[in-house]
Design a protein around this motif. Structure first.
Motif, PDB file in Angstrom:
ATOM      1  N   CYS A  16       0.845  -1.198   0.000  1.00 52.32           N
ATOM      2  CA  CYS A  16       0.000   0.000   0.000  1.00 52.32           C
ATOM      3  C   CYS A  16       0.878   1.245   0.000  1.00 52.32           C
ATOM      4  N   PRO A  17       0.299   2.401  -0.173  1.00 53.18           N
ATOM      5  CA  PRO A  17       1.106   3.625  -0.250  1.00 53.18           C
ATOM      6  C   PRO A  17       1.703   4.084   1.079  1.00 53.18           C
ATOM      7  N   CYS A  18       1.335   3.476   2.200  1.00 46.06           N
ATOM      8  CA  CYS A  18       1.834   3.957   3.498  1.00 46.06           C
ATOM      9  C   CYS A  18       3.353   3.867   3.611  1.00 46.06           C
ATOM     10  N   MET A  19       3.929   2.730   3.232  1.00 44.45           N
ATOM     11  CA  MET A  19       5.369   2.536   3.393  1.00 44.45           C
ATOM     12  C   MET A  19       6.181   3.580   2.629  1.00 44.45           C
ATOM     13  N   PRO A  20       5.941   3.796   1.343  1.00 43.58           N
ATOM     14  CA  PRO A  20       6.746   4.812   0.657  1.00 43.58           C
ATOM     15  C   PRO A  20       6.481   6.228   1.166  1.00 43.58           C
ATOM     16  N   MET A  21       5.282   6.479   1.662  1.00 47.05           N
ATOM     17  CA  MET A  21       4.983   7.814   2.203  1.00 47.05           C
ATOM     18  C   MET A  21       5.741   8.045   3.511  1.00 47.05           C
ATOM     19  N   TRP A  22       5.793   7.005   4.365  1.00 50.87           N
ATOM     20  CA  TRP A  22       6.597   7.119   5.593  1.00 50.87           C
ATOM     21  C   TRP A  22       8.058   7.312   5.231  1.00 50.87           C
ATOM     22  N   TRP A  23       8.525   6.561   4.253  1.00 47.87           N
ATOM     23  CA  TRP A  23       9.922   6.647   3.830  1.00 47.87           C
ATOM     24  C   TRP A  23      10.264   8.069   3.368  1.00 47.87           C
ATOM     25  N   ALA A  24       9.443   8.605   2.466  1.00 42.49           N
ATOM     26  CA  ALA A  24       9.700   9.944   1.928  1.00 42.49           C
ATOM     27  C   ALA A  24       9.646  10.995   3.024  1.00 42.49           C
ATOM     28  N   SER A  25       8.698  10.861   3.927  1.00 45.69           N
ATOM     29  CA  SER A  25       8.579  11.800   5.036  1.00 45.69           C
ATOM     30  C   SER A  25       9.829  11.752   5.923  1.00 45.69           C
ATOM     31  N   ALA A  26      10.293  10.547   6.219  1.00 46.49           N
ATOM     32  CA  ALA A  26      11.484  10.394   7.072  1.00 46.49           C
ATOM     33  C   ALA A  26      12.734  10.944   6.397  1.00 46.49           C
ATOM     34  N   MET A  27      12.924  10.621   5.124  1.00 47.75           N
ATOM     35  CA  MET A  27      14.132  11.059   4.428  1.00 47.75           C
ATOM     36  C   MET A  27      14.199  12.581   4.315  1.00 47.75           C
ATOM     37  N   GLY A  28      13.077  13.241   4.249  1.00 54.64           N
ATOM     38  CA  GLY A  28      13.043  14.693   4.162  1.00 54.64           C
ATOM     39  C   GLY A  28      13.268  15.391   5.491  1.00 54.64           C
ATOM     40  N   GLN A  29      13.275  14.634   6.597  1.00 56.57           N
ATOM     41  CA  GLN A  29      13.424  15.246   7.915  1.00 56.57           C
ATOM     42  C   GLN A  29      14.744  14.921   8.601  1.00 56.57           C
ATOM     43  N   ILE A  30      15.684  14.375   7.863  1.00 60.71           N
ATOM     44  CA  ILE A  30      16.990  14.053   8.445  1.00 60.71           C
ATOM     45  C   ILE A  30      17.828  15.317   8.458  1.00 60.71           C
ATOM     46  N   LYS A  31      18.146  15.773   9.650  1.00 61.36           N
ATOM     47  CA  LYS A  31      18.936  17.003   9.786  1.00 61.36           C
ATOM     48  C   LYS A  31      20.313  16.824   9.161  1.00 61.36           C
ATOM     49  N   GLY A  32      20.672  17.762   8.288  1.00 64.87           N
ATOM     50  CA  GLY A  32      21.951  17.696   7.603  1.00 64.87           C
ATOM     51  C   GLY A  32      21.901  16.942   6.285  1.00 64.87           C
ATOM     52  N   LYS A  33      20.759  16.328   5.962  1.00 57.00           N
ATOM     53  CA  LYS A  33      20.606  15.584   4.705  1.00 57.00           C
ATOM     54  C   LYS A  33      19.341  16.039   3.967  1.00 57.00           C
ATOM     55  N   GLU A  34      18.899  17.245   4.214  1.00 56.95           N
ATOM     56  CA  GLU A  34      17.651  17.730   3.632  1.00 56.95           C
ATOM     57  C   GLU A  34      17.664  17.674   2.106  1.00 56.95           C
ATOM     58  N   GLU A  35      18.812  18.024   1.509  1.00 57.92           N
ATOM     59  CA  GLU A  35      18.896  18.015   0.049  1.00 57.92           C
ATOM     60  C   GLU A  35      18.838  16.595  -0.498  1.00 57.92           C
ATOM     61  N   TRP A  36      19.265  15.636   0.270  1.00 54.97           N
ATOM     62  CA  TRP A  36      19.306  14.249  -0.166  1.00 54.97           C
ATOM     63  C   TRP A  36      17.900  13.643  -0.225  1.00 54.97           C
ATOM     64  N   GLY A  37      17.076  13.930   0.761  1.00 54.87           N
ATOM     65  CA  GLY A  37      15.731  13.361   0.794  1.00 54.87           C
ATOM     66  C   GLY A  37      14.652  14.397   0.613  1.00 54.87           C
ATOM     67  N   GLY A  38      14.989  15.541   0.068  1.00 53.23           N
ATOM     68  CA  GLY A  38      14.055  16.643  -0.016  1.00 53.23           C
ATOM     69  C   GLY A  38      12.959  16.510  -1.051  1.00 53.23           C
TER      70      GLY A  38
END
Length: 134
Positions: free
Chosen positions: A29-51
């Motif tokens: 279902c779409p939950c897993m990739p949505m959690w993944w994208a949300s988490a990757m965008g909130q990593i301090k110091g890696k914003e450009e990587w998962g933005g």
């Protein structure tokens, strides 16, 4: 040297997961990739990587092996976690276990909590209880 928050096969010990991490439904279902994208965008110091939220969602859904293997290397370096090439091979071959190990570590290190199809920052202070009067 830092370590992953839980072991590779410990998806049942994931932060806020309880006894059932819902492994199979989250991959379909779409939950897993949505959690993944949300988490990757909130990593301090890696914003450009998962933005890029959409890119992270699509990569996690359609190419989890490569996505989680790359994230494993990037986040191990970012958090100072020692890793081996054997670990990387396991991450590539077993992407679901990789997902839960990486997500748990990101949630703990970035102080995030599960929300509906996203991760949200944990409240720093719990709200005070108020007493109701009649």
């Amino acid at each position: 040297m830092a370590a992953w928050n839980n072991g590779f096969c410990n998806c049942f010990q994931m932060e806020e997961c309880g006894c059932v991490p819902c492994c199979c439904p989250n991959m379909c279902c779409p939950c897993m990739p949505m959690w993944w994208a949300s988490a990757m965008g909130q990593i301090k110091g890696k914003e450009e990587w998962g933005g890029n939220y959409v890119k992270c969602c699509l990569c996690a859904q359609f190419c989890p092996c490569c996505t989680f293997a790359v994230a494993y290397y990037e986040l191990a370096e970012h958090y100072g976690i020692k890793h081996t090439h054997t670990d990387a091979a396991l991450k590539f071959c077993l992407p679901l276990l990789s997902f839960f190990q990486i997500m748990d570590t990101v949630m703990v290190k970035e102080n995030l909590s599960m929300g509906f199809a996203k991760l949200v920052p944990k409240a720093s202070v719990a709200p005070e209880a108020t007493e109701m009067s009649r």
